[in-house]
Design an enzyme around this catalytic site. Structure first.
Site, PDB file in Angstrom:
ATOM      1  N   ASN A  80     -40.561  -8.697 -25.673  1.00 48.72           N
ATOM      2  CA  ASN A  80     -40.674  -9.886 -26.456  1.00 48.72           C
ATOM      3  C   ASN A  80     -42.078  -9.541 -27.341  1.00 48.72           C
ATOM      4  OD1 ASN A  80     -42.465  -9.766 -24.307  1.00 48.72           O
ATOM      5  ND2 ASN A  80     -42.655 -12.063 -23.928  1.00 48.72           N
ATOM      6  N   ASP A  98     -46.448  -4.966 -24.349  1.00 55.07           N
ATOM      7  CA  ASP A  98     -45.953  -3.976 -23.290  1.00 55.07           C
ATOM      8  C   ASP A  98     -44.406  -4.345 -23.123  1.00 55.07           C
ATOM      9  OD1 ASP A  98     -45.985  -5.321 -19.944  1.00 55.07           O
ATOM     10  OD2 ASP A  98     -46.315  -6.330 -21.910  1.00 55.07           O
ATOM     11  N   ASP A 157     -51.024  -9.760 -26.171  1.00 52.55           N
ATOM     12  CA  ASP A 157     -50.088 -10.451 -25.000  1.00 52.55           C
ATOM     13  C   ASP A 157     -51.088 -10.443 -23.774  1.00 52.55           C
ATOM     14  OD1 ASP A 157     -47.780 -10.746 -23.489  1.00 52.55           O
ATOM     15  OD2 ASP A 157     -47.832  -8.869 -22.902  1.00 52.55           O
ATOM     16  N   GLY A 184     -45.389 -15.091 -23.983  1.00 51.54           N
ATOM     17  CA  GLY A 184     -44.257 -15.936 -23.717  1.00 51.54           C
ATOM     18  C   GLY A 184     -44.461 -17.396 -22.730  1.00 51.54           C
TER      19      GLY A 184
END
Length: 266
Positions: free
Chosen positions: A219, A216, A9, A45
């Protein structure tokens, strides 16, 4: 241990609080990954065009699970694109109109879209994550694109409550997930980061137990549960730490790079 894919991420995980990373250390590790045939995947995202900008020299070599899995691109080739049908888009926009404190970006393959009526401060916030962001007179008019995600912003202290309310209001049309700060994404049911990784694993013949994932926020949970090796940042949300097998140094302590070096046998 054999790791064949490393998925990270970005915000709050790979990137530090200055929205950057130790490029020199990463480049050394990336050369090692290539030598060891380990795939490096950016799973975020955020918009594909924004994510690419962090890796200007190697973007065309990398794979991106962008928009929480709704848009998967590997080495510049489109692997998967999700789509929310126009009826659902309209239903969701109608429901969101009742959330007075919220701001909305509608995300598509070619661009993201924001209503002209949104305050400049929100549009500027959006431009950090969406390099292609078009102003439109209203979001109901957006038609010439494949639309696959809503990105919402609320006052941080309201997010917990808003997630509950959105779950109730939206049913199973789209799934609300927190993506850090005051941001909430509405994603296609079943289309999340883990689904995106699976598309790439099938392409390359990589098993779940050969995947290492770092995250973290809410999502990231499916991805962390999916991966054989899963790491939550010490700055991560409590439920994310529960989903991961190990908690590592924070994003400001280069937690991801330290652990990747370890995974590569350094």
């Amino acid at each position: 241990m054999t790791v064949k894919m490393i998925a990270v991420d970005m915000d709050g995980t790979f990137l530090n609080s200055q929205q950057d990373y130790d490029r020199e250390t990463f480049n050394q590790l990336y050369q090692q990954m290539k030598q060891q045939n380990v795939r490096f995947v950016v799973a975020s995202g955020n918009q594909y065009y924004q994510l690419k900008s962090f890796f200007p020299e190697i973007a065309e070599e990398l794979s991106f699970v962008a928009e929480n899995g709704a848009y998967v691109v590997s080495e510049g080739k489109e692997i998967f694109t999700g789509e929310i049908d126009s009826n659902t888009i309209h239903e969701v926009l109608t429901i969101l109109a009742d959330f007075k404190e919220g701001h909305t970006i509608l995300c598509g393959k070619n661009s993201a879209y924001v209503a002209e009526t949104e305050p400049d401060s929100f549009v500027e916030h959006g431009e950090k994550y969406y390099y292609r962001l078009k102003k439109v007179s209203n979001l109901f008019e957006v038609k010439e694109d494949t639309l696959f995600k809503f990105a919402l912003s609320f006052p941080v202290e309201q997010v917990g409550e808003v997630l509950e309310q959105l779950h109730q209001a939206l049913g199973d049309k789209v799934i609300p997930v927190s993506s850090g700060h005051g941001d909430v994404d509405l994603i296609i049911p079943g289309i999340h980061k883990a689904h995106g990784l699976l598309q790439l694993q099938e392409l390359w013949g990589i098993k779940n137990h050969e995947v290492a994932a770092f995250g973290d926020s809410g999502n990231d949970i499916e991805m962390l549960k999916h991966a054989g090796y899963s790491y939550a940042m010490s700055n991560g949300q409590p439920k994310v730490k529960v989903a991961a097998k190990e908690i590592i140094l924070s994003n400001d302590e280069k937690g991801v790079l330290v652990k990747i070096a370890e995974l590569l046998g350094n």
